[in-house]
Design a protein around this motif. Structure first.
Motif, PDB file in Angstrom:
ATOM      1  N   ASN A   1      -8.060  -8.962 -21.203  1.00  0.00           N
ATOM      2  CA  ASN A   1      -8.716  -8.926 -19.899  1.00  0.00           C
ATOM      3  C   ASN A   1      -7.661  -8.938 -18.813  1.00  0.00           C
ATOM      4  N   ILE A   2      -7.088  -7.765 -18.510  1.00  0.00           N
ATOM      5  CA  ILE A   2      -5.947  -7.686 -17.609  1.00  0.00           C
ATOM      6  C   ILE A   2      -6.323  -7.137 -16.247  1.00  0.00           C
ATOM      7  N   SER A   3      -7.590  -6.888 -16.001  1.00  0.00           N
ATOM      8  CA  SER A   3      -7.967  -6.259 -14.745  1.00  0.00           C
ATOM      9  C   SER A   3      -9.152  -6.970 -14.113  1.00  0.00           C
ATOM     10  N   GLN A   4      -9.063  -7.154 -12.827  1.00  0.00           N
ATOM     11  CA  GLN A   4     -10.174  -7.684 -12.068  1.00  0.00           C
ATOM     12  C   GLN A   4     -10.426  -6.766 -10.887  1.00  0.00           C
ATOM     13  N   ASN A   5     -11.694  -6.525 -10.588  1.00  0.00           N
ATOM     14  CA  ASN A   5     -12.023  -5.728  -9.424  1.00  0.00           C
ATOM     15  C   ASN A   5     -11.987  -6.624  -8.199  1.00  0.00           C
ATOM     16  N   SER A   6     -11.000  -6.441  -7.374  1.00  0.00           N
ATOM     17  CA  SER A   6     -10.861  -7.260  -6.179  1.00  0.00           C
ATOM     18  C   SER A   6     -10.020  -6.508  -5.180  1.00  0.00           C
ATOM     19  N   ARG A   7      -9.952  -7.047  -3.993  1.00  0.00           N
ATOM     20  CA  ARG A   7      -9.081  -6.456  -2.991  1.00  0.00           C
ATOM     21  C   ARG A   7      -7.634  -6.801  -3.288  1.00  0.00           C
TER      22      ARG A   7
ATOM     23  N   MET B   1       0.843  -1.195   0.000  1.00  0.00           N
ATOM     24  CA  MET B   1       0.000   0.000   0.000  1.00  0.00           C
ATOM     25  C   MET B   1       0.884   1.252   0.000  1.00  0.00           C
ATOM     26  N   ILE B   2       0.473   2.279  -0.751  1.00  0.00           N
ATOM     27  CA  ILE B   2       1.307   3.480  -0.870  1.00  0.00           C
ATOM     28  C   ILE B   2       0.598   4.753  -0.425  1.00  0.00           C
ATOM     29  N   ASN B   3      -0.690   4.679  -0.104  1.00  0.00           N
ATOM     30  CA  ASN B   3      -1.397   5.847   0.414  1.00  0.00           C
ATOM     31  C   ASN B   3      -2.669   5.363   1.105  1.00  0.00           C
ATOM     32  N   ILE B   4      -3.362   6.276   1.736  1.00  0.00           N
ATOM     33  CA  ILE B   4      -4.532   5.899   2.527  1.00  0.00           C
ATOM     34  C   ILE B   4      -5.637   5.325   1.648  1.00  0.00           C
ATOM     35  N   VAL B   5      -5.665   5.679   0.380  1.00  0.00           N
ATOM     36  CA  VAL B   5      -6.689   5.139  -0.524  1.00  0.00           C
ATOM     37  C   VAL B   5      -6.433   3.665  -0.791  1.00  0.00           C
ATOM     38  N   ASP B   6      -5.157   3.269  -0.916  1.00  0.00           N
ATOM     39  CA  ASP B   6      -4.844   1.853  -1.073  1.00  0.00           C
ATOM     40  C   ASP B   6      -5.268   1.059   0.163  1.00  0.00           C
ATOM     41  N   TYR B   7      -5.170   1.666   1.338  1.00  0.00           N
ATOM     42  CA  TYR B   7      -5.649   1.006   2.559  1.00  0.00           C
ATOM     43  C   TYR B   7      -7.143   0.702   2.420  1.00  0.00           C
TER      44      TYR B   7
ATOM     45  N   ARG C   1      -8.788   0.100  -0.334  1.00  0.00           N
ATOM     46  CA  ARG C   1      -9.001  -1.008  -1.261  1.00  0.00           C
ATOM     47  C   ARG C   1      -8.820  -2.350  -0.561  1.00  0.00           C
ATOM     48  N   VAL C   2      -7.774  -2.441   0.266  1.00  0.00           N
ATOM     49  CA  VAL C   2      -7.544  -3.685   0.999  1.00  0.00           C
ATOM     50  C   VAL C   2      -8.676  -3.942   1.988  1.00  0.00           C
ATOM     51  N   LEU C   3      -9.171  -2.877   2.599  1.00  0.00           N
ATOM     52  CA  LEU C   3     -10.218  -3.022   3.602  1.00  0.00           C
ATOM     53  C   LEU C   3     -11.543  -3.477   3.009  1.00  0.00           C
ATOM     54  N   GLY C   4     -11.942  -2.885   1.864  1.00  0.00           N
ATOM     55  CA  GLY C   4     -13.279  -3.180   1.358  1.00  0.00           C
ATOM     56  C   GLY C   4     -13.411  -3.362  -0.133  1.00  0.00           C
ATOM     57  N   GLY C   5     -12.296  -3.444  -0.866  1.00  0.00           N
ATOM     58  CA  GLY C   5     -12.386  -3.651  -2.296  1.00  0.00           C
ATOM     59  C   GLY C   5     -12.517  -2.354  -3.070  1.00  0.00           C
ATOM     60  N   PRO C   6     -12.796  -2.438  -4.377  1.00  0.00           N
ATOM     61  CA  PRO C   6     -12.817  -1.242  -5.230  1.00  0.00           C
ATOM     62  C   PRO C   6     -13.812  -0.180  -4.806  1.00  0.00           C
ATOM     63  N   TRP C   7     -14.997  -0.579  -4.325  1.00  0.00           N
ATOM     64  CA  TRP C   7     -15.981   0.438  -3.939  1.00  0.00           C
ATOM     65  C   TRP C   7     -15.486   1.229  -2.738  1.00  0.00           C
TER      66      TRP C   7
ATOM     67  N   GLY D   1     -11.552   7.019  13.005  1.00  0.00           N
ATOM     68  CA  GLY D   1     -12.533   5.978  12.713  1.00  0.00           C
ATOM     69  C   GLY D   1     -12.030   4.821  11.870  1.00  0.00           C
ATOM     70  N   ILE D   2     -11.352   5.128  10.746  1.00  0.00           N
ATOM     71  CA  ILE D   2     -10.983   4.027   9.855  1.00  0.00           C
ATOM     72  C   ILE D   2      -9.897   3.141  10.451  1.00  0.00           C
ATOM     73  N   THR D   3      -9.080   3.695  11.367  1.00  0.00           N
ATOM     74  CA  THR D   3      -8.059   2.845  11.980  1.00  0.00           C
ATOM     75  C   THR D   3      -8.691   1.799  12.890  1.00  0.00           C
ATOM     76  N   VAL D   4      -9.863   2.115  13.428  1.00  0.00           N
ATOM     77  CA  VAL D   4     -10.609   1.106  14.190  1.00  0.00           C
ATOM     78  C   VAL D   4     -11.016  -0.034  13.270  1.00  0.00           C
ATOM     79  N   LEU D   5     -11.478   0.298  12.066  1.00  0.00           N
ATOM     80  CA  LEU D   5     -11.832  -0.731  11.089  1.00  0.00           C
ATOM     81  C   LEU D   5     -10.610  -1.549  10.708  1.00  0.00           C
ATOM     82  N   PHE D   6      -9.452  -0.895  10.571  1.00  0.00           N
ATOM     83  CA  PHE D   6      -8.224  -1.625  10.253  1.00  0.00           C
ATOM     84  C   PHE D   6      -7.912  -2.646  11.347  1.00  0.00           C
ATOM     85  N   TRP D   7      -8.044  -2.193  12.601  1.00  0.00           N
ATOM     86  CA  TRP D   7      -7.695  -3.089  13.716  1.00  0.00           C
ATOM     87  C   TRP D   7      -8.610  -4.312  13.740  1.00  0.00           C
ATOM     88  N   PHE D   8      -9.901  -4.103  13.581  1.00  0.00           N
ATOM     89  CA  PHE D   8     -10.815  -5.249  13.592  1.00  0.00           C
ATOM     90  C   PHE D   8     -10.629  -6.123  12.351  1.00  0.00           C
ATOM     91  N   HIS D   9     -10.230  -5.517  11.234  1.00  0.00           N
ATOM     92  CA  HIS D   9      -9.929  -6.330  10.054  1.00  0.00           C
ATOM     93  C   HIS D   9      -8.733  -7.237  10.312  1.00  0.00           C
TER      94      HIS D   9
END
Length: 541
Positions: free
Chosen positions: A405-411, A157-163, A165-171, A470-478
């Protein structure tokens, strides 16, 4: 750095644990062939040298038992913003050291927020103000540490937005991206508004305030044009010195001359008696003072050894910040009493207020530089990924229709693809477009909400509450899902702490947003700042 990466496509995380040395050869081959993104850690790089030392790899620090993610031992530094060093070249020649990281973190936080703290003490009272300030600072230290825990497990991960993606996928990535950019823009807009206040003060309102906001935005844009995080590190020194010098001028001047009305009683309050709106607004201004956490992941990705150095750097920074905030807020409030203004420079008598604003301009430009560079770098990486994705698809279509087909929407991790190299002119143009787009939006926000305290409150309530806490709480529970959060009494205690932080976040968001908007409408109704894009004098003198 001559070239950018083609970090575009995504795939599902591996289904089994893999040792780094046993990573699929295809991925290692791609990663070895490809150039890297300038000024950003490579999001596709597979770490080459895992830190398997006992003093760095502690299972408790990773807090994870997922079978779908990277192995717990796979902790390493991800590739940095700079070119991989050749044999014999100093490895850390273009990476951030601990001291450089500390100074960037300090510039992130000790900026605009410090100017609102004495007024918050006047609203809440001295002792509640101290309690809120120290308490929020310690909570921000803990949540900042949560970021490195999450990075250790997902070191690509290189920025908070990448965090996100890992937490909840593309959306979730999309939600994080929009909110992150809006919050960066609000913080930068508050710097623009403060500079316009200073220019109005120093020049005795020589021209329309909108013109001053243009001057401020253009100056900050110009500082963001150099595409270098090391430039930010070096520029942070004069900016931090400017802030500290201004604070010393304010305290010394108040001690010698007193506030603007030296004959009026101070009416200091041990415990304040504010209305609900006033109390929540003051609490949000204290929360805003610790706004730097959301930019930390971007800096973390540029460090020489994040796993080892980030905890040390963030601890030093938070301890220094809490100490400086407490001393400054207490002294300024004690010397100015109920005459304290927000920003605090408005508490001084006219001549010294002008001097203070002149000194702090450099520090305010530094605030815009740090947050503008952080947002600009995210936009730059985003646009480069889209360009590379388009070129990769075009190249794949030309070779084999079945390979497009080089891209898949996933975490998870993004895979590299080989694409034609982009010219330096194209790369530079994308960067200039990114920072220009950001500062145009900032200028619009600064004129749409031309009130310093309201900008701080809205930013803190709507977005900062989540990005800092708030989001760091989600990270911890993840990291502790599948029941691990209740596996021991220690885990239960930490889980309770995270639930408390989430409660604070929700309080800041819902009542905080109501209080901020209500306060802004009252200001529009009762002061000379009579709406958006106003030419009215916004100086506090």
């Amino acid at each position: 750095m001559d070239h950018y990466s083609a970090a575009t496509a995504q795939h599902d995380p591996p289904k089994q644990h893999h040792d780094i040395d046993n990573k699929p050869k295809a991925l290692n081959g791609i990663s070895a062939q490809r150039p890297t993104i300038a000024l950003a850690a490579d999001p596709t790089h597979i770490p080459e040298y895992p830190l398997r030392h006992e003093n760095l790899v502690d299972v408790e620090k990773f807090d994870s038992s997922s079978h779908n993610d990277t192995h717990l031992g796979d902790v390493s530094d991800i590739q940095n913003a700079s070119k991989r060093p050749a044999s014999g070249e100093p490895r850390a020649s273009k990476k951030l050291t601990t001291s450089q990281t500390v100074i960037i973190f300090l510039t992130n936080e000790i900026g605009i927020g410090i100017l609102s703290l004495p007024a918050a003490f006047n609203t809440l009272g001295f002792f509640p103000g101290i309690l809120c300030l120290v308490g929020m600072g310690l909570l921000s230290l803990y949540t900042a540490y949560n970021l490195i825990q999450y990075w250790r497990k997902y070191p690509y991960m290189i920025n908070i937005v990448d965090y996100g993606r890992v937490l909840g996928g593309p959306w979730m990535e999309a939600v994080f991206a929009v909110c992150f950019l809006i919050n960066m823009a609000l913080i930068s807009a508050s710097a623009v508004v403060t500079i316009s206040i200073g220019l109005n003060t120093v020049s005795d309102h020589a021209t329309c305030t909108v013109v001053f906001t243009v001057v401020a935005a253009v100056a900050m844009w110009a500082m963001c044009v150099p595409h270098s995080m090391r430039f930010v590190s070096w520029a942070s020194w004069p900016c931090t010195i400017s802030i500290i010098s201004t604070v010393l001028i304010v305290m010394i001047t108040l001690g010698v001359q007193g506030p603007r009305g030296p004959q009026a009683p101070l009416n200091l309050k041990a415990i304040g008696n504010p209305t609900f709106t006033e109390a929540v607004s003051a609490f949000l201004n204290i929360g805003f003072a610790f706004a730097g956490n959301q930019a930390f992941p971007t800096v973390l990705a540029e460090m020489e050894n994040p796993s080892r150095d980030y905890p040390r750097a963030v601890t030093i920074e938070k301890c220094m910040t809490i100490t400086i905030y407490t001393i400054v807020a207490s002294v300024v409030y004690a010397l100015s009493g109920e005459q304290v203004a927000s920003p605090a420079l408005g508490s001084l008598q006219t001549s010294m207020a002008k001097v203070s604003y002149g000194v702090i301009f450099i520090g305010l430009l530094g605030t815009g530089l740090v947050f503008g560079m952080t947002a600009g770098r995210y936009l730059h990486v985003f646009f480069m990924r889209q360009i590379n994705l388009f070129q990769a698809k075009k190249q794949a279509d030309g070779k084999d229709s079945n390979s497009s087909n080089i891209s898949q929407n996933s975490r998870g991790r993004r895979i590299s693809v080989t694409v034609p190299e982009l010219s330096k002119m194209t790369q530079r143009a994308v960067w200039l477009f990114s920072v220009t787009l950001f500062w145009v939006v900032v200028w619009i926000l600064a004129n749409a909400i031309p009130v310093f305290s309201s900008l701080l409150g809205i930013s803190a309530a709507l977005l900062l509450s989540w990005f800092t806490w708030g989001i760091t709480v989600l990270f911890w529970f993840h990291l502790n899902w599948n029941g691990k959060w209740r596996s021991s009494s220690k885990k239960l205690a930490v889980a309770a702490l995270n639930c408390f932080i989430m409660a604070v976040t929700l309080f800041m968001m819902v009542p905080g947003m109501y209080a901020s908007i209500d306060s802004l409408l009252n200001i529009f109704a009762t002061t000379k700042v009579n709406g958006a894009f106003t030419c009215a004098d916004n100086s506090l003198l």
